[in-house]
Each structure stands twice: as C-alpha cells, then as structure tokens.
Design an enzyme around this catalytic site. Structure first.
Site, mmCIF file in Angstrom:
data_model
loop_
_atom_site.group_PDB
_atom_site.id
_atom_site.type_symbol
_atom_site.label_atom_id
_atom_site.label_comp_id
_atom_site.label_asym_id
_atom_site.label_seq_id
_atom_site.Cartn_x
_atom_site.Cartn_y
_atom_site.Cartn_z
ATOM 1 N N ARG A 1 0.821 -1.219 0.000
ATOM 2 C CA ARG A 1 0.000 0.000 0.000
ATOM 3 C C ARG A 1 0.854 1.268 0.000
ATOM 4 O O ARG A 1 0.445 2.294 -0.542
ATOM 5 C CB ARG A 1 -0.933 0.003 1.212
ATOM 6 C CG ARG A 1 -2.110 -0.936 1.048
ATOM 7 C CD ARG A 1 -2.967 -0.958 2.303
ATOM 8 N NE ARG A 1 -4.274 -1.579 2.046
ATOM 9 C CZ ARG A 1 -5.190 -1.781 2.974
ATOM 10 N NH1 ARG A 1 -4.958 -1.427 4.222
ATOM 11 N NH2 ARG A 1 -6.345 -2.334 2.664
ATOM 12 N N LYS B 1 -15.603 -15.327 6.160
ATOM 13 C CA LYS B 1 -16.789 -14.584 6.598
ATOM 14 C C LYS B 1 -17.957 -14.689 5.625
ATOM 15 O O LYS B 1 -18.133 -13.852 4.743
ATOM 16 C CB LYS B 1 -16.421 -13.123 6.813
ATOM 17 C CG LYS B 1 -15.411 -12.950 7.918
ATOM 18 C CD LYS B 1 -14.987 -11.510 8.047
ATOM 19 C CE LYS B 1 -13.896 -11.367 9.085
ATOM 20 N NZ LYS B 1 -13.153 -10.123 8.934
ATOM 21 N N GLY C 1 -7.363 -8.103 0.905
ATOM 22 C CA GLY C 1 -6.038 -8.168 1.519
ATOM 23 C C GLY C 1 -5.452 -9.568 1.522
ATOM 24 O O GLY C 1 -4.282 -9.763 1.202
ATOM 25 N N GLY D 1 -12.467 -4.835 1.841
ATOM 26 C CA GLY D 1 -13.872 -4.484 2.074
ATOM 27 C C GLY D 1 -14.359 -3.478 1.047
ATOM 28 O O GLY D 1 -15.486 -3.575 0.539
HETATM 29 C C1 3PG Z 1 -8.420 -2.111 5.486
HETATM 30 O O1 3PG Z 1 -7.287 -2.453 5.815
HETATM 31 O O2 3PG Z 1 -9.301 -2.928 5.174
HETATM 32 C C2 3PG Z 1 -8.715 -0.643 5.426
HETATM 33 O O3 3PG Z 1 -7.595 0.107 5.765
HETATM 34 C C3 3PG Z 1 -9.889 -0.291 6.300
HETATM 35 O O4 3PG Z 1 -9.620 -0.579 7.626
HETATM 36 P P1 3PG Z 1 -10.815 -0.815 8.625
HETATM 37 O O5 3PG Z 1 -11.459 -2.118 8.219
HETATM 38 O O6 3PG Z 1 -10.214 -0.856 10.005
HETATM 39 O O7 3PG Z 1 -11.781 0.343 8.460
#
Ligand code: 3PG
Ligand code: MG
Length: 373
Positions: free
Chosen positions: A41, A178, A330, A353
């Site tokens: 990132r 999930k 991720g 997400g």
């Molecule tokens: C992630 O790593 O999925 C994003 O940076 C968002 O983080 P969060 O799920 O803690 O909002």
C-alpha cells in the site's frame, strides 16, 4: 464513473496538498522495534507523491493504522510507516494516526475542518477506506478543491468495468471465512458471472445446504437458506474434497499435525482448513477457459504451509490461464505475493472491504464525497 482528477485541480505549484492514503499496513517486530512487514500500500502511493512534488506542491499524507478506538495507543503510532516512507521518498510529511481522535470514525465535521485547516488542496488516494464514512474521507471535499488519486481512480474504473463489460466466460472465486460479510457480493456475482467458485471457510455453509456433514468446520447456520438459493442457480462450484485437522489442533503459525484428506463429508472432531487436490483440479479446469477472473478470498489457511496447496493451485491456475485476473482483498493479495505471482496478475486491488462494497453497490461514500454529492 466521473471523479475529479489531479489535472482538474489546475496549477498546484506552491500549494499545500493533504493526501488521504490507506497506509493501514501490517507491522511486525524486529529488535524490539515495530517495522512495516508488507509495504504494498505504501509503494502504491509513490507515483502520486512524485507527481505532486513534480508539480511543485508540498505534500502531507494522512492515514489510519489499526483500530485504536479514538485514543492514542503507542503500538498504532504511524512512526514505523513514516520511517518506511522516508526510506522510499524524501519530503513527504505523515500526520499521526487519524483514529487517535474519536472525530475520525465519528465523521465529526469539526475534526474534518481542523484536519483540512492548513491545506489548500485534498487528494483521496485511500481506496481501501473509501467505504467508510469517516471524517478524513467525507469532510475535506466539502471544504477545499479535491481530487481522486490515480490509484483510486484506476481501482474504481477496473472494478466497475468488470461488472459492466467483462470478457467472458467471467469466473468469480470467493473464499475466506466470513460468509455473512461476503454473501451479498456472492449473490451479485452469481448474477453477473458465468461461474462462481466458492472455497475457504465459506464453502462449508454451502456443504451444509447440500446436506453434507462438515464436522467442526466453519458454518454460518443463519445463512444456509440463502446459500441454498445460490446453489439452485447451478452456477456455483464448491469443493468436493478437503484437508482437515483434528478440532483444536494448532494451525496458522504453529502446529505439526498432518492434515487428513476427506471426500464429500468431514467427520465429527475434524475441521476442514483447505480444499483438496480433486477440488483444486476441478477449479483449475474452470479457470483455464475463463476470459476474466475475479478472485476474492483464499481457499484455505495459506499462511500455514500444510494448508496452502489449495490457494496455491488457484494462483497457479491463474498464471497458466489467458484470463484477465483481478485480485481483490487483503488476503488474496497477500497470497499472490507469498506465491511470487503478484506481477502476473492484471490487477490487484489495495482494498478488501472497499472492493467488495464497490462491486456490490456500484458506489462508495468516499466517491460520492469526491463528486460533491
Ligand atoms: C483495510 O485495511 O481494510 C482498510 O484500511 C480499512 O480498515 P478498517 O477495516 O479498520 O476500516
Ligand atoms: Mg481489512
């Protein structure tokens, strides 16, 4: 989707630019100090920083890191990220973790005003957090000229393009643990794709819906009926064999027990943790003739070498196919990195997400904010 770009900001020489990035990166310990262990990132934001600097702007980056719950927590300081960034580029300031203040997650306008106060221009290059209605995402575009960063714009174009005009056959692979989080997107994908492969912990809710026994494998009882509807479309492919460990046997970072191979059903006292070789072969065959593949979520606990073969087989199948391979999330991104095939994927999303929500809803709060809506 039309988003304001850096060019739309006009001449930014001498301007102070606040860039919202998603440097929520994994940290590890070395000699008692925290260091960045995966800088995907961070490296992704370098082209934007170089571009802004070459236009004569003064660049400050801001990010969240972890979930410190609105107060300063030493282990979530951005210092290791700042040091890592400084080793890659000169002259970019990094503000302390935005989530040290409750105003960030509270989408507090006052916090957003203070954050924006010393800057002339705002750029959102934080695709991975643009599904969150947080102050640093939502408020600055209401206050100062704002633009989408090039990665954010590219991620949005790629993911939306995938849903509107994919090269067919379009095959989606959904995995991970999930079910509840991913059921919405799985429904969308069953509509849009020619085939949907379901692996990972999710698969056992599908097995339950098919009347198979799953031992102590992961299951979301409340979703069995929803999942049965998806299976009825005939476009969903689930594993037929798995690797399982005795319930309670350690896995992930420790453990030495040899997994057992089961076909069709998993007995009591065992937990399925990877897809088996038959399933890997079946999935690879589907992927071989695909025109486009969207991959979100691993097939098993790939960080454990005993339980990595299924995820690796999918990665290898993508490398060996002519499909345009798009990796979102991720864990899948980490998997292709771990297997050394990241450079052979057409596109790897920086957001997990966020990429799912964009695919599911076609828009995100942070994108609406940039469009002034
Ligand atoms: C992630 O790593 O999925 C994003 O940076 C968002 O983080 P969060 O799920 O803690 O909002
Ligand atoms: Mg995440």
């Amino acid at each position: 989707m039309q988003l304001p770009s850096i060019d739309d900001l006009g001449d930014i020489a001498g301007k102070r630019v606040l860039v919202r990035v998603d440097f929520n990166v994994p940290l590890g310990e070395r000699n008692g100090a925290l260091i960045v262990t995966d800088d995907f990132r961070i490296r992704s934001a370098l082209p934007l920083f170089h571009d802004l600097q070459s236009r004569g702007a003064e660049v400050t980056a801001c990010t969240h890191l972890g979930r410190p719950q609105g107060k300063p927590v030493a282990k979530y300081s951005v210092q290791p990220v700042r040091e890592h960034l400084n080793s890659l580029i000169d002259g970019v300031h990094v503000l302390e973790n935005l989530r040290f203040s409750p105003g960030e997650e509270g989408n507090d306008r006052e916090f957003g005003i203070q954050l924006t106060d010393s800057y002339d221009v705002y750029v959102n290059e934080a695709f991975g957090v643009s599904h969150r209605e947080h102050a640093s995402i939502m408020v600055p575009p209401t206050l100062i000229p704002s633009a989408a960063g090039p990665n954010l714009a590219h991620e949005v174009e790629t993911l939306i393009g995938l849903l509107t005009n994919p090269r067919r056959p379009f095959v989606a692979i959904v995995g991970g643990a999930k079910v509840a989080d991913k059921l919405g997107i799985t429904k969308v994908l069953v509509e849009k794709a020619d085939a949907v492969i379901v692996g990972g912990g999710m698969a056992f809710t599908f097995w339950r819906a098919m009347g198979r026994t799953i031992g102590d494998s992961l299951v979301d009882e409340s979703r069995i009926a929803d999942v049965a509807e998806l299976i009825a479309t005939g476009r969903v492919h689930v594993p037929d064999d798995v690797w399982a460990l005795p319930t309670g046997a350690p896995f992930g970072t420790g453990g030495s027990e040899t997994p057992t191979h089961y076909v069709g059903n998993v007995p009591e006292g065992f937990m399925a943790l990877d897809i088996g070789p038959e399933s890997a072969r079946k999935f690879a065959e589907i992927l071989h003739s695909a025109g486009t593949v969207l991959w979100n979520g691993p097939m098993g606990v790939f960080e454990d070498p005993r339980l990595a073969a299924g995820t690796r087989a999918v990665a290898d199948a993508l490398v060996g196919s002519d499909a345009i391979s798009v990796v979102g999330g991720g864990d899948s991104a980490a998997a292709v990195e771990q297997f050394g095939v990241a450079s052979q994927m057409a596109f790897i999303s920086t957001g997990g997400g966020a990429s799912l929500e964009l695919l599911e809803f076609g828009d995100l709060p942070g994108l609406r904010a940039l469009r002034g809506e």
